[in-house]
Design an enzyme around this catalytic site. Sequence first.
Site, PDB file in Angstrom:
ATOM      1  N   LYS A  13      26.468 -17.398  41.306  1.00  0.00           N
ATOM      2  CA  LYS A  13      26.434 -16.478  40.157  1.00  0.00           C
ATOM      3  C   LYS A  13      27.657 -16.687  39.263  1.00  0.00           C
ATOM      4  CE  LYS A  13      26.436 -12.552  42.537  1.00  0.00           C
ATOM      5  NZ  LYS A  13      26.583 -13.031  43.918  1.00  0.00           N
ATOM      6  N   ARG A  86      24.790  -3.544  43.187  1.00  0.00           N
ATOM      7  CA  ARG A  86      24.626  -4.083  44.533  1.00  0.00           C
ATOM      8  C   ARG A  86      23.856  -3.132  45.427  1.00  0.00           C
ATOM      9  NH1 ARG A  86      29.420  -7.660  44.255  1.00  0.00           N
ATOM     10  NH2 ARG A  86      29.473  -9.013  46.062  1.00  0.00           N
ATOM     11  N   ARG A 125      35.223 -22.503  49.950  1.00  0.00           N
ATOM     12  CA  ARG A 125      35.538 -22.036  48.581  1.00  0.00           C
ATOM     13  C   ARG A 125      37.026 -21.724  48.415  1.00  0.00           C
ATOM     14  NH1 ARG A 125      31.982 -17.332  45.879  1.00  0.00           N
ATOM     15  NH2 ARG A 125      32.812 -15.979  47.512  1.00  0.00           N
ATOM     16  N   ARG A 158      39.921 -16.544  49.061  1.00  0.00           N
ATOM     17  CA  ARG A 158      39.782 -15.089  49.002  1.00  0.00           C
ATOM     18  C   ARG A 158      39.864 -14.518  50.414  1.00  0.00           C
ATOM     19  NH1 ARG A 158      34.573 -13.777  45.323  1.00  0.00           N
ATOM     20  NH2 ARG A 158      34.365 -12.246  46.982  1.00  0.00           N
ATOM     21  N   ARG A 169      29.640  -9.456  54.888  1.00  0.00           N
ATOM     22  CA  ARG A 169      29.143  -9.422  53.500  1.00  0.00           C
ATOM     23  C   ARG A 169      27.669  -9.823  53.420  1.00  0.00           C
ATOM     24  NH1 ARG A 169      33.143 -13.258  50.752  1.00  0.00           N
ATOM     25  NH2 ARG A 169      31.993 -12.852  48.841  1.00  0.00           N
TER      26      ARG A 169
HETATM   27  P1  AMP Z   1      32.338 -10.395  44.605  1.00  0.00           P
HETATM   28  O1  AMP Z   1      33.524 -10.919  43.891  1.00  0.00           O
HETATM   29  O2  AMP Z   1      31.210 -10.036  43.672  1.00  0.00           O
HETATM   30  O3  AMP Z   1      31.880 -11.300  45.721  1.00  0.00           O
HETATM   31  O4  AMP Z   1      32.790  -9.009  45.290  1.00  0.00           O
HETATM   32  C1  AMP Z   1      33.809  -8.991  46.259  1.00  0.00           C
HETATM   33  C2  AMP Z   1      33.839  -7.649  46.940  1.00  0.00           C
HETATM   34  O5  AMP Z   1      34.088  -6.629  45.962  1.00  0.00           O
HETATM   35  C3  AMP Z   1      32.542  -7.220  47.615  1.00  0.00           C
HETATM   36  O6  AMP Z   1      32.418  -7.761  48.921  1.00  0.00           O
HETATM   37  C4  AMP Z   1      32.719  -5.707  47.632  1.00  0.00           C
HETATM   38  O7  AMP Z   1      33.654  -5.315  48.620  1.00  0.00           O
HETATM   39  C5  AMP Z   1      33.377  -5.449  46.298  1.00  0.00           C
HETATM   40  N1  AMP Z   1      32.375  -5.227  45.244  1.00  0.00           N
HETATM   41  C6  AMP Z   1      32.161  -5.985  44.130  1.00  0.00           C
HETATM   42  N2  AMP Z   1      31.164  -5.485  43.383  1.00  0.00           N
HETATM   43  C7  AMP Z   1      30.721  -4.375  44.036  1.00  0.00           C
HETATM   44  C8  AMP Z   1      29.695  -3.448  43.793  1.00  0.00           C
HETATM   45  N3  AMP Z   1      28.891  -3.554  42.739  1.00  0.00           N
HETATM   46  N4  AMP Z   1      29.543  -2.439  44.683  1.00  0.00           N
HETATM   47  C9  AMP Z   1      30.343  -2.305  45.756  1.00  0.00           C
HETATM   48  N5  AMP Z   1      31.306  -3.165  46.067  1.00  0.00           N
HETATM   49  C10 AMP Z   1      31.511  -4.202  45.220  1.00  0.00           C
END
Ligand code: AMP
Length: 213
Positions: A13, A86, A125, A158, A169
Amino acid sequence: MNIMLLGAPGSGKGTQAEKLVARLGYIQFSTGDLMRKQITDQTSLGLECAKYMNEGKLVPDKIVNAIVKDYLKSNSNKLIFDGFPRTLEQALELEKMLAEVDSKMDRVIYIDVAKEIILKRISGRIICPICKVSYHIETRKPLVEGICDNDGAALVRRPDDSPEKVAVRLKTYEADTKPLIDFYSNKPGFIHIEEAAELDGEIVYNMIEEALI
Ligand code: AMP
């Protein structure tokens, strides 16, 4: 036109969003990036988010929805929603929030990638803490090892990309986020890119671009 990119962590994404930003002038709206910035800045919101994010768990809907609502006050068009919504609760709230600012979601693009591939991708990554571009230690190497091509920053892993956190996750994705595919698949503007990992990233991008016409 607003676009949502749906898919598991590591489905690409972020990479596709980068291209849409560079080539078509979209604005990437990644809730994950926004919250990581809060963590870096050590704000109280950041500290609250870190408790969940570092465990690979979702940040509670109430917190994330408030972040999105605030963001939509200044931007509500040409957005790429990357990582939001999400949960079904977030998706329902998003419809209301967009309506409040006279906007809507025009395309929902589901990037479908098999779980085994996701695991391989995330385990290699590394990201740039400054410009957020992601690399892979085998398949998308920077020009100089460990250094971002764009800004020379040292690349990092990360904290939630460790194998244990990734397992959490992916479970969360299956339980909370996958139901969104059913929710959006019945709505106009839904595009399913099947077996996206079998396709070259540029082909996936072209499919997305065509879907925007
Ligand atoms: P991402 O960078 O999109 O992979 O998000 C990393 C982490 O941020 C996720 O594993 C969640 O802990 C948190 N996070 C990001 N977006 C959301 C969301 N829409 N709802 C809840 N937690 C989120």
